[in-house]
Design a protein around this motif. Structure first.
Motif, short mmCIF file in Angstrom:
data_model
loop_
_atom_site.label_atom_id
_atom_site.label_comp_id
_atom_site.label_asym_id
_atom_site.label_seq_id
_atom_site.Cartn_x
_atom_site.Cartn_y
_atom_site.Cartn_z
N ARG A 88 -2.18 82.98 203.92
CA ARG A 88 -2.61 84.38 203.94
C ARG A 88 -4.12 84.50 204.09
N GLY B 187 -5.83 94.12 205.19
CA GLY B 187 -5.32 94.72 203.96
C GLY B 187 -3.88 94.34 203.69
N ASP B 188 -3.04 94.37 204.73
CA ASP B 188 -1.64 93.98 204.56
C ASP B 188 -1.53 92.53 204.12
N MET B 189 -2.31 91.67 204.74
CA MET B 189 -2.29 90.24 204.37
C MET B 189 -2.68 90.05 202.90
N ALA C 9 -6.60 96.96 208.98
CA ALA C 9 -5.29 97.24 208.36
C ALA C 9 -4.51 95.94 208.17
N LEU C 10 -4.59 95.05 209.17
CA LEU C 10 -3.89 93.78 209.05
C LEU C 10 -4.46 92.95 207.89
N GLU D 51 8.56 87.61 211.47
CA GLU D 51 7.40 88.31 210.92
C GLU D 51 6.22 87.35 210.75
N THR E 69 1.17 89.87 196.21
CA THR E 69 2.57 90.00 195.79
C THR E 69 3.22 88.63 195.58
N GLN F 53 2.58 87.70 212.61
CA GLN F 53 1.27 87.77 211.98
C GLN F 53 0.26 86.87 212.67
N LYS G 257 -7.37 98.41 213.49
CA LYS G 257 -6.10 97.68 213.42
C LYS G 257 -6.27 96.36 212.68
N ARG H 281 -2.46 92.22 200.42
CA ARG H 281 -1.40 92.72 199.55
C ARG H 281 -0.22 91.76 199.49
N GLN H 282 0.15 91.20 200.64
CA GLN H 282 1.25 90.24 200.66
C GLN H 282 0.90 88.99 199.85
#
Length: 438
Positions: free
Chosen positions: A224, A254-256, A251-252, A315, A262, A319, A248, A258-259
């Protein structure tokens, strides 16, 4: 607390053959009393035999003193007592000698034979002595003929039977206590050995758990964060030229992030203690081996429930594509369900291989192949040489544990792992896992 054989040997503080000084003092006292008794009876024996009194007394003292050796040579003491029975001396010597003989470790047939000889000797001496006493008193034969046998039998049984029976009882009890003590010693040694083995198993479980957690954290964080670094670099490059693409990429990133958080929460959650326990009672101590086993079981359940699977492979590849990597994914065979640990291992192998490409061959064309076979599942990640020499390394830190972790995962499931450079200057990672490994 029991004492071992070495402790009992060390505890022998008495002189010569005595285990304790108290036993030595007891035997010396009995020998003195026996010598005095036999010496006194030696006076009568010397008078009846026509010998000097000193000879009779000396003989009696010498014979009575043999009681000192009752623990070392009980057979000799009993034989001396039988030998002096005709001289009408050594009652204490006979009683204590028979007791010591019966309580010893000698075979019972020897005890029985010597006890029988002593009883016979006592019976004969009692008959003769009673007859002589009755003759001196002038008792009529009818009365004497009834009294003499009864007296002789009673005297012989009274002198012989009680010490023999008591000695047999004490010897049996002593052997029983020794047997129980030896069993307690053996049990203590076994418990100590089991405790050492339990500690070794607990240490092994702790090491295994540390390795597993370190491997999971490496897989999650390395992939990540590597993607986040790549996207951040791209964001920096296009922030002014292409604001839409910069948004974009942001945003990617940020998504990374958060993942990654998690996955870290899911993995570290199994390490929490006392979760969901609302009882106010104090927690009882739990063996370390049980804690390690429970932690491993909890970690396994967490992996089975929340771990990645092959369905998320698209997925994962997407990425990397979003990060600017040219990735080609091909799947052979009919996809089917596998055990959770097989799917997770296959996913982690592809994930770590793609992470290595991001780190060491940024921008290189990469091929991901997945093959579903009858009894196994195979995966391969191969990258071409990077298009530019300057982009061969993205500047990401590397601990050198990626390939090691992949190999450990695969071999734990009974699979085969191979990695190395290709002839064209790229790098290839291949793994084969048995379909029924779970």
């Amino acid at each position: 607390m029991t004492t071992t054989g070495d402790d009992r040997t060390t505890a022998m503080t008495g002189p010569w053959w005595w285990e304790r000084r108290l036993g030595a003092a007891l035997d010396v006292g009995l020998a003195v009393v026996s010598a005095a008794e036999c010496g006194g009876e030696g006076v009568v024996f010397a008078r009846d035999a026509g010998l000097p009194t000193a000879v009779g007394v000396g003989f009696g003292v010498l014979a009575g003193s043999s009681l000192l050796f009752r623990r070392r040579w009980p057979v000799a003491v009993v034989l001396i007592a039988i030998a002096i029975t005709p001289a009408q001396m050594g009652v204490l010597l006979t009683v204590v000698g028979l007791y010591s003989l019966a309580a010893s470790e000698l075979p019972r047939r020897i005890t029985g034979a010597l006890a029988g000889m002593s009883m016979a000797g006592t019976l004969i001496v009692a008959l003769v002595r009673a007859s002589q006493d009755l003759a001196k008193e002038g008792t009529h034969p009818p009365i004497g003929s009834e009294f003499v046998p009864f007296f002789a039998v009673a005297a012989s049984i009274g002198v012989t039977a009680p010490p023999v029976l008591l000695g047999l009882y004490v010897g049996a009890r002593r052997r029983l206590m020794e047997s129980l003590r030896e069993r307690a010693d053996d049990l203590e040694r076994e418990l100590q050995l089991l405790a050492e083995r339990a500690e070794e198993r607990a240490e092994w479980a702790r090491n295994e758990e540390r390795t597993r957690i370190a491997r999971e954290m490496h897989d999650v964080v390395a992939h990540r964060v590597s993607l986040m670094v790549v996207h951040a670099a791209a964001l920096q490059a296009v922030a002014r030229k292409d604001p839409e693409k910069a948004v974009k990429n942001a945003a990617l990133v940020g998504d990374m992030g958060r993942q990654a958080l998690t996955e870290l929460r899911q993995m570290l959650g199994v390490l929490r203690t006392g979760e969901g326990v609302k009882s106010a009672k104090p927690v009882e101590p739990v063996p370390l081996a049980a804690v390690a086993h429970a932690a491993a079981a909890a970690a396994s359940r967490a992996q089975d429930e929340d771990g990645p699977c092959l369905a998320e492979l698209d997925e994962l590849v997407g990425q990397s594509r979003d990060a600017g990597m040219a990735v080609d994914l091909s799947v052979e065979g009919e996809p089917r369900g596998y055990a959770a640990d097989v799917e997770q291992t296959a996913y982690r192998v592809v994930q770590e291989a793609l992470t290595n490409v991001h780190k060491h061959a940024a921008g290189a064309k990469t091929y991901v192949r997945l093959a579903h076979r009858a009894a196994e599942i195979a995966m391969q990640v191969e990258n071409e040489p990077p298009p530019e020499a300057g982009s061969a390394d993205a500047g990401l830190p590397s601990g050198g544990n990626g390939l090691v972790g992949m190999k450990e995962r695969v071999t734990e499931l009974g699979g085969v792992f191979v990695s190395g450079p290709t002839d064209g200057g790229g790098f290839r990672v291949s793994a084969v896992l048995p379909a029924a490994a779970g």
